[in-house]
Each structure stands twice: as structure tokens, then as C-alpha cells.
Design a protein around this motif. Structure first.
Motif, short mmCIF file in Angstrom:
data_model
loop_
_atom_site.label_atom_id
_atom_site.label_comp_id
_atom_site.label_asym_id
_atom_site.label_seq_id
_atom_site.Cartn_x
_atom_site.Cartn_y
_atom_site.Cartn_z
N ALA A 1 0.83 -1.20 0.00
CA ALA A 1 0.00 0.00 0.00
C ALA A 1 0.86 1.25 0.00
O ALA A 1 1.94 1.27 0.61
N VAL B 1 0.06 5.40 0.65
CA VAL B 1 -0.96 6.40 1.00
C VAL B 1 -0.35 7.78 0.85
O VAL B 1 0.67 8.10 1.48
N ASN C 1 -5.13 11.82 0.50
CA ASN C 1 -6.37 11.04 0.40
C ASN C 1 -6.35 10.06 -0.78
O ASN C 1 -7.37 9.53 -1.17
N VAL D 1 -4.88 6.48 -2.37
CA VAL D 1 -4.29 5.21 -1.95
C VAL D 1 -4.07 4.34 -3.18
O VAL D 1 -4.93 4.26 -4.06
N VAL E 1 -8.49 5.74 5.71
CA VAL E 1 -7.74 6.90 5.22
C VAL E 1 -8.59 8.16 5.24
O VAL E 1 -8.07 9.28 5.24
N VAL F 1 -9.37 4.86 -3.95
CA VAL F 1 -8.51 3.72 -3.61
C VAL F 1 -8.29 2.90 -4.88
O VAL F 1 -9.17 2.18 -5.33
N VAL G 1 -2.61 -0.81 5.33
CA VAL G 1 -2.96 0.58 5.06
C VAL G 1 -2.73 1.46 6.29
O VAL G 1 -2.28 2.60 6.17
N LYS H 1 -0.31 4.53 5.95
CA LYS H 1 -0.85 5.86 6.28
C LYS H 1 0.11 6.58 7.23
O LYS H 1 0.41 7.76 7.07
#
Lengths: 730, 181
Positions: A363, A365, A368, A370, A390, A397, A423, A427
Motif C-alpha cells: 500500500a 498512501v 487522500n 491510496v 484513510v 482507492v 494501510v 498511512k
């Protein structure tokens, strides 16, 4: 008589999951006040070409079929491509498959309302959709050629990606792709008469990924390497429901390569520059856990509690829910075991999916936005869960779906467990820096989402002819659907499917069937063939015990019940398996038969078994399957071979146990699985059918355990009341 | 430490702790991701490579002591090894994750035994788990490859296999993606 297609396509097994995932979508939509389709497509980067979302054709004539379903072994990419190629009359050797991006508007599972691969539905839900796409594209090429050549479209033929006219004019797809792209796609193109299929049903329909998977070049999540990527491992609590109390990071941070250590909701994450550093860093970590809310019961205590419930000694407030019940059950409820009454209890342990590739995810991030790169089984669900973490829209996403090293159901669960974990870490790392979450085998095996521990109690009385007169059935299991975003009406189908709807129950005048769902803090999930993993065993092994009690041949006994229930497809599959098995078992081996319908397909198996040190060894297994139109006979055979091994592995050895709430097994030394020397030789025969295709990935799994138990019963007169077989003496 | 490893015929320099299992050096440092992580304790065989022709589980083999030995990975088989052709002919793989290890174990077997019996195949292959249950096709493919019984014209995807072989030959020694981080 065959069940009508509409009913089979929807599938008893899928219906409840459909509702749930569909409603999850609606729930998300309500949150921001727009339609699910808009929500899901918002921000997703999908360019749909002239031939629609499923087909691309290159100037060199190469046809790319876009699969909305993940390929994790089932062979669906071959089947999906063949459906398109058939209607398009494409050259099969010039067809490749590409994985679709996450976009529920374009790529929802037609029976689920969300992008999801499950319920053995990839082929069945795509059947009409992809035939239509292929036929529409073919029509566009024919019209383009007709206009270019000035001939009637009806005089043009298409074969192996080449259009021809009797005047001698010919052109390949590549030659006409620009012109064809300008033709408006027909709304309702004419589909072929299945009798004229030239590709579907032939041995030419083969996997498209065998080269990549035989050379080490197929790309799995584990193989993703991106610039600046970090590797994360997470220290998880030893018991389900525990949380981090406090942790010491100093030693972990001393490990060369460890970059950062921090808490996430599921534990403590160690982020490093390499997998090895992450692992050593995690070993250096000290974590104390708060176990106030943890499940501390062992599996033996849970099983004992379930046994009490089956015996009617459960908590007073535990609700029983009925299914398939009919007639006056007073007599059977009061009956005692005897010459005319069979009483049996069956116990099934927790099972791990134990995919070859442990769960993992990549992932990145960035604010906003992803980007996920992994083997996503339920893209829509994953988008929704990740968006919540998120604080973004699901459409923001992006998911690149890769091959996955198996799933068997594990990669799709309601909270997207391992995806969410990754995630949370990405993040915290932020700035769009990719993070690969790596689970070790032990992480994977101890993370839960097991096939539930299930106990069945069955009591059946026989009529004067020896056939079942009344059937009492109690099932106790955790509910898989309990953790779904919404409740559902009626009992959780995933625990009863296969008992519910059984042709035997249809053929019996009195049925009292009920299920109860006690709460246990161990996460449970569907596991290849879901409810059938235990219901098929219970129904099929009970039938053989009843036949034995009645002094009848188990095959003839089934035939009589199928005739009574109008279960023609069961009868045909059984007849084919028995015929192909031949009249006599191999010398020294005993035979057992079992038949079960799941995911719209009926599978019958004749297994040859002998006992070695008290554990069954399985030799020859003759399989017959009715799965509607057989798109790839070779891949159907592959799924019967593999599904049988998966079911047999669990039947012989599979068992996850817990001691005081902690999972005892961590690796393949403790969780034994089937190996080469234990694998049977599976022969597959397909019942000819003109019905639309039904499931293949799962229906091969649930039958073998019962066939083996029935062979053991035939040899020893001993019934099997607990799986795995290897745990009988424990 | 800096170690020099002979991987697929090329001398490669890597920076890693001597206790690091070969698996992670191959994958993370050398970018040779065909060799898979499955269990980390020599239980599943997904990480099988050859050291001087012998199959070993790279997940439990530290790089310390590997100087001077010849390491061969799935990438080093070249892409058109008889087993790889047989795997394609039989459409052995399902999920495919274990197949690099399966092929490496089988390659070590047939290098020494051109006509392995079922029992010999069991013995050589029972350290390799396949959760998809492709065992009977693995057995058939090994027998075909060992006996040289491949009708290549019939084998689906052989052209693609050759293309892959060319690509792999170009990168068999591995680029050093990720090395020296």
C-alpha cells in the motif's frame, strides 16, 4: 429434472453473501449521499475502449480479455478468455488476459453487485456478459469489413481472427481495428447456438499463465518491488481480541535496517528496509498485551460447549433457527437409537486456509489517495474498508490486482484484515511511500478467519422399507455472517447450505432441522466450499450408515432417494461416476461413494481406500461433475484434482486447536497438509449438459471426506464421527 | 558484510548480515523473486534452489559459507528446461506460487535419474507442498521430462516459453535492484 438456470445462477451459496456485500456498498453510499456506482467509479482510472470494458484489440490483432476476477489457481482467466474468444471467433493463440482495475461500476460480479471473486461464480456470472461482449465486437468487425469491401455483412465469415468474403477478400482483426472501433456496438448482438461452439468444450482451452508460473516470472504480491519501498511486519497478540498494553522499541530500533516502530490497531508494526531486518526487528520487540476482552477458551472447551448445545443442554437464551423442516417431529425428537433409529454426532475442527503465499499487501498512501498492489479477492470491499481508514472516497482507492498464491476464501473477509493492517502502516509512513506488509507463515496461521469449528447431531428413523422416515438435525457453529456489515433474515446459510436443500431431506416426510450460533471470539470465515465442508460429510456419511442399517447397497439407496426427490442431476452424476469406476475395486482397496451439490454443480466420487496404520490412504478417485456447459474440460479436471486434494488434506490431517485461546499450530510442522506421497489419482468425467456453466472451483472439495469415510465404513463397519481421520485416536 | 555469491553463473556482490537466509538475499537484494517464501523453516519447499546441483531450502540457508558454491535459482534454469516445457504442456500450475520450488526439486531429481519411479518421485518431491493439489500433474510432467517425451509442437505456449527464456537469459544474473540499500 435440472433446476432452472435463474435459480442456479443466483446460487443458494452466493445469495447471502451477495446481499451483504451489496448492502455494504449501499451503506457506504448513504454515508456520502451518492449512488454506489458513482461512489465506486469516482476517481478510478479506467479508460474504456471502443470494444467495451472487457476487450481490447491491438493493431497487430492481439486480443486482450480483461478479467474482473482474480486468478489464484481456479483457471478462471482461461475460461473467461475462452468465452470471449468463442463469440468473437478469435485466434485462441493470440488471446491474452489482463486483470481489471477496481471499479464496481464496470467490473461488479453480476450476482454480487460488487467486484468480488467468490462462490465459484466467476464463470457463471460472466457467461452472458462476456458472450455478449465478444459477439458485439465480432459484429463491429463484420460491419467494418462489409462497409470497406462493399459486400453484405451476412456474407462475411470470421475464423481465427480473420474475416473473409467469398470474393476472396480477407482481413485480420488488426487490419480492421480502426474501422471497427468507429462502428456503434450493437445493443443485443446475436449469440451463437452452443451447438456451433468450436473452442468452448475443447481441450484447446488451456491456461494462459502456465509459462509465467513455470519460470518464476508470474508476479505475486510477495514479489512487488517498488522504488523506496519499505517492508513491514507486525507483532500480533497471542489471543484473539487482545490489544497492545505497552511496548519497548529500543532494541528493535537497534537492528540495522529497522526504520520505524509504532502501534497500529492490530498490534505493533516494525517498518524496515528489508524483510529480514523487519523480522529481526520484530523479534527484538517487547510487547505487553491487554487481554481483558480476549477469547481465552481452548478449542476443547469450545467443542464441549457446542456438544452440550447439540444435546439440548446449552444456554437457555441461545436461539435455535429452523430450516427445511416439515411434518410432525414429535416421534423422532423422542426416539432413541436402536435397530430402526440411527443417532450420530459429527465434529469438525477449525481449519486454516494455509495458502502457499501467506497474506500480504502493498500500500502507498499519499494524502487522500491510496494505491494498493496485491491479490485482492474483493476489490469493492477492500476499497470501502481502506477508504474508511484513510478518510477518503472508495473510488480514490486504486487497486492493481495481482496473482495470489492461493486464497480458498481467505483473502476476502468483511474487515479486509491484512489489507487494513497494511494501510494503517502505509498511512503512518505517508508521503505515498509504498509499504509491503509481509506475514510469516506463523502470522498467517495464527490470524484466525478459520473454517468454523462445527458440531452436527443427527437422528434418523427408518421406515418399513429401510428408507428414512424422519430426520432430526442439529447444527452448532459460529456464524460467519455475524460480522458482516448487516444482519440477514433467517439462519446464516453458510452454516447450513448442503444440509439445507439436500435432496435427501426433500425425499423424507418428516424433517426437524435447526441451527444455533453461539458467540466465540475466534474469527471465522468461508473456506473452499464453505458450508459444504461439513454438511456434505454429514449428509453423505449418514446415508451410508442408514443404508448399512437397512442392509442395502449405498449406491442403490441413493438412487432410490434421488428418484423420490426428483434429483436427476445427482442421479446422473452418480451413475456416471459408478459406471466409470467399473464394477470392481482395485484388489486390496475398499470403495466409498459420495455425491454433493454445491455452487450449482453436482459432484459424485468413488474413492478407493485402504487403512495404513489406522489412517486412510486414498488411491484412485473417480469423479463425475455436472457443471453445465464445460468451457475447459482440462481446467475442470484440474479443479477436481486440486479440490479433492484440498478436501482430503483437511479430512486426513487438518485441525487448528487452541490452548487457553492461543492457536497451537504455527507452521506446516504442526498443521499437516497433504503431500505428494499422499495424493490420490483423480479421474474426472463430465456429465454432458446444455445448461449455462455453474461452479467448478469449490464443488470438488467437499465430497472426498465422505467418500473416504464411506469406504472405511464399508471395510470396517465403523463410522467416522470426527475429522480429521488422523486425529481419531487423540 | 560484503559477500560474493555465484548465482546462475554470475558473481554477484551483496551487502548483508552473514546470518541472512539466502532466500531473502535472492529476493530482496538481488531481485530474483522467482524463489518464493512459504514457511521459513524448510517445511514447504517453495524456496528450493540448487547449491552445487543439490536441492536446498534457501529459507534456512544463511549466506555465510556460500562463497565458492554454485547457486542456481528458477531463473537460472533458463525458461525452456525440459521440466518447464513439461509443466506448460500439462498445465501443471494453478495458483503457481509453489511451482518454482517444485520445478527445482524435480530438476535435481531428473538430473540424476532419467526414469524415476513413483516412489522415487514421492521421495524427491514430498518436501514440496502444493496447496492447490497439482501433485498428479507434477508427477506426469516429471515423467515426461525425465523420459524426454515432449512433443514440443503440441505443447501450448512453447513460443511464449521461448520468448520468456530469451528475456530471462538477458537478466538471469539479476540486476541488483534493491542491493546496497
Amino acid at each position: 429434472m435440472n433446476a432452472p438456470f435463474s435459480k442456479r445462477a443466483a446460487g443458494v451459496n452466493l445469495s447471502r453473501r451477495d446481499v451483504v456485500v451489496g448492502s455494504a456498498l449501499v451503506g457506504g453510499a448513504l454515508l456520502v449521499g451518492c449512488s454506489p456506482a458513482d461512489l465506486m467509479s469516482a476517481g478510478s482510472k479506467v479508460e474504456v475502449g471502443a470494444f467495451g470494458p472487457f476487450i481490447k484489440i491491438a493493431p497487430d490483432g492481439l486480443v486482450t480479455v480483461i478479467s474482473k476476477h482474480i486468478e489464484f489457481g481456479q483457471g478462471n482467466h482461461a475460461g473467461l478468455a475462452a468465452i470471449v474468444a468463442e463469440e468473437l471467433d478469435a485466434d485462441w493463440t493470440r488471446v491474452v488476459v489482463e486483470q481489471a482495475p477496481a471499479n464496481a461500476k464496470l467490473y461488479a460480479n453480476s450476482t454480487a453487485g460488487a467486484q468480488l471473486t467468490g462462490g465459484s461464480s466467476a464463470i457463471s456470472n460472466s457467461w452472458t456478459q462476456l458472450r455478449t461482449a465478444g459477439a458485439a465486437t465480432r459484429t463491429m468487425f463484420v460491419q467494418a469489413a462489409a462497409a470497406k469491401w462493399g459486400v453484405p455483412a451476412g456474407e462475411i465469415t470470421v475464423k481465427d481472427s480473420v474475416l473473409s468474403h467469398k470474393s476472396g477478400k480477407t482481413a485480420g482483426f488488426g487490419d480492421l481495428v480502426a474501422e471497427a472501433a468507429r462502428i456503434a456496438p450493437p445493443a443485443s448482438p446475436v449469440l451463437k447456438d452452443p451447438k456451433t461452439f468450436t473452442l468452448i468444450g475443447t481441450d484447446r482451452v488451456r491456461r494462459k499463465d502456465s509459462v509465467a508460473k513455470s519460470t518464476g516470472t508470474a508476479r505475486f504480491t510477495q514479489d512487488v518491488q517498488l522504488p523506496d519501498m519499505l517492508i513491514a511486519m507486525v507483532a500480533h497478540p497471542p489471543r484473539f481480541g487482545a490489544t497492545v498494553s505497552r511496548f519497548e522499541v529500543a532494541e528493535a530500533l537497534k537492528v540495522p535496517g529497522v526504520v520505524e516502530v509504532f502501534e497500529v490497531p492490530s498490534g505493533v508494526a516494525v517498518v524496515a528496509s528489508s524483510t529480514y531486518a523487519a523480522r529481526i526487528g520484530r523479534e527484538a520487540l517487547t510487547v505487553e498485551w491487554n487481554e481483558d476482552k480476549a477469547e481465552k477458551r481452548g478449542s476443547a472447551a469450545i467443542a464441549a460447549a457446542f456438544r452440550d448445545i447439540v444435546a439440548g443442554k446449552g444456554p437457555a437464551d441461545l436461539k435455535w433457527e429452523g430450516f427445511d423442516s416439515k411434518g410432525d417431529a414429535a416421534a423422532i425428537n423422542a426416539a432413541k437409537a436402536g435397530p430402526k433409529v440411527l443417532e450420530a454426532t459429527y465434529e469438525f475442527p477449525y481449519l486454516a486456509h494455509a495458502t502457499m503465499e501467506p497474506m500480504n499487501c502493498v500500500a502507498a498512501v499519499d494524502g487522500n489517495k491510496v494505491k494498493l498492489t496485491f491479490g485482492s479477492q474483493g476489490q469493492t470491499l477492500d476499497q470501502l474498508n481502506v477508504a474508511k481508514i484513510v478518510g477518503t472516497l472508495p473510488g480514490a482507492v486504486e487497486i492493481e490486482t495481482l496473482f495470489a498464491g492461493g486464497s480458498f476464501g481467505r483473502r476476502a473477509n468483511f474487515p479486509s484484515d491484512y489489507v487494513a493492517e497494511c494501510v494503517h502502516i502505509a498511512k503512518k509512513v505517508g508521503k505515498g511511500r509504498p509499504v509491503k506488509l509481509v506475514w510469516t507463515r506463523e502470522d498467517d496461521m495464527r490470524a484466525g478467519y478459520f473454517r468454523p469449528l462445527v458440531i452436527h447431531g443427527v437422528r434418523v428413523s427408518l421406515d418399513k422399507d429401510g428408507y428414512p422416515a424422519a430426520w432430526r438435525h442439529r447444527i452448532v457453529s459460529q456464524s460467519i455472517m455475524k460480522d458482516s456489515p448487516i444482519g440477514g433474515k433467517g439462519p446464516d446459510q453458510t452454516a447450513i447450505e448442503g444440509a439445507a436443500g439436500s435432496p435427501y431431506l426433500k425425499a423424507i416426510p418428516v424433517v426437524d432441522a435447526q441451527v444455533a450460533f453461539p458467540d466465540v471470539g475466534v474469527p471465522v470465515l468461508w473456506w473452499r466450499s464453505v458450508g459444504a465442508t461439513h454438511t456434505a460429510f454429514v449428509m453423505e456419511h449418514t446415508i451410508d450408515q442408514l443404508a448399512l442399517k437397512a442392509g442395502k447397497d449405498p449406491v442403490e439407496y441413493r438412487r432410490a432417494l434421488y428418484r423420490k426427490a426428483g434429483a436427476d442431476r445427482h442421479l446422473a452424476a452418480l451413475d456416471l461416476a459408478v459406471e466409470k469406476a467399473g464394477p470392481k475395486a482395485t484388489d486390496g482397496w475398499s470403495r466409498g461413494v459420495a455425491v454433493h451439490e454445491s455452487f450449482g454443480s453436482v459432484v459424485a466420487q468413488v474413492a478407493e481406500v485402504k487403512l495404513v496404520d489406522g489412517v486412510p490412504k486414498v488411491g484412485r478417485v473417480v469423479t463425475a461433475i455436472d457443471c453445465g456447459v464445460a468451457i475447459s474440460p482440462d481446467q475442470i479436471a484440474a479443479q477436481m484434482e486440486g479440490g479433492t486434494c484440498y478436501g482430503l488434506s483437511a479430512a486426513l490431517f487438518g485441525e487448528i486447536t487452541l490452548t487457553d485461546g492461543a492457536v497451537d499450530q504455527g507452521n506446516f510442522d504442526g498443521y499437516r497438509v497433504l503431500r505428494m506421497n499422499e495424493a490420490p489419482s483423480v479421474e474426472t468425467h463430465i456429465v454432458p449438459s446444455g445448461n449455462p456453466p455453474s461452479g467448478v472451483g469449490e464443488p470438488g472439495t467437499p465430497v472426498i471426506a465422505a467418500a473416504v469415510a464411506n469406504a472405511v465404513l464399508a471395510a470396517t463397519s465403523k463410522a467416522t464421527q470426527r475429522l480429521p481421520f488422523a486425529g481419531q485416536t487423540a | 558484510m560484503t559477500a560474493t555469491l555465484d548465482v546462475n553463473g554470475k558473481a554477484l556482490s551483496v551487502q548483508a548480515d552473514p546470518a541472512t537466509p539466502l532466500l531473502w538475499v535472492l529476493r530482496d537484494e538481488l531481485g530474483l523473486t522467482g524463489t518464493k517464501f512459504g514457511c521459513g523453516m524448510a517445511q514447504c519447499g517453495a524456496c528450493t534452489v540448487h547449491i552445487d546441483g543439490q536441492p536446498v531450502r534457501s529459507c534456512v540457508t544463511p549466506i555465510e559459507g556460500l562463497s565458492g558454491v554454485k547457486i542456481t535459482t528458477i531463473e537460472g534454469l533458463g525458461g525452456s528446461h525440459p521440466l518447464q516445457q513439461a509443466w506448460v504442456k500439462h498445465d501443471v500450475p494453478q495458483c503457481g506460487y509453489c511451482q518454482s520450488g517444485q520445478i527445482m526439486s524435480a530438476a535435481a531429481l531428473i538430473a540424476q535419474n532419467k526414469a524415476p519411479s513413483d516412489d522415487e518421485i514421492d521421495e524427491a518431491m514430498s518436501g514440496n507442498i502444493c496447496r492447490c493439489g497439482t501433485y498428479q500433474r507434477i508427477r506426469a510432467a516429471i515423467k515426461d521430462a525425465a523420459a524426454g517425451k515432449l512433443d514440443l509442437a503440441q505443447a501450448a505456449g512453447v513460443a511464449a516459453l521461448e520468448e520468456t527464456a530469451e528475456e530471462m537469459a538477458a537478466s538471469a544474473g539479476a540486476t541488483s535492484r534493491g542491493a546496497g540499500r
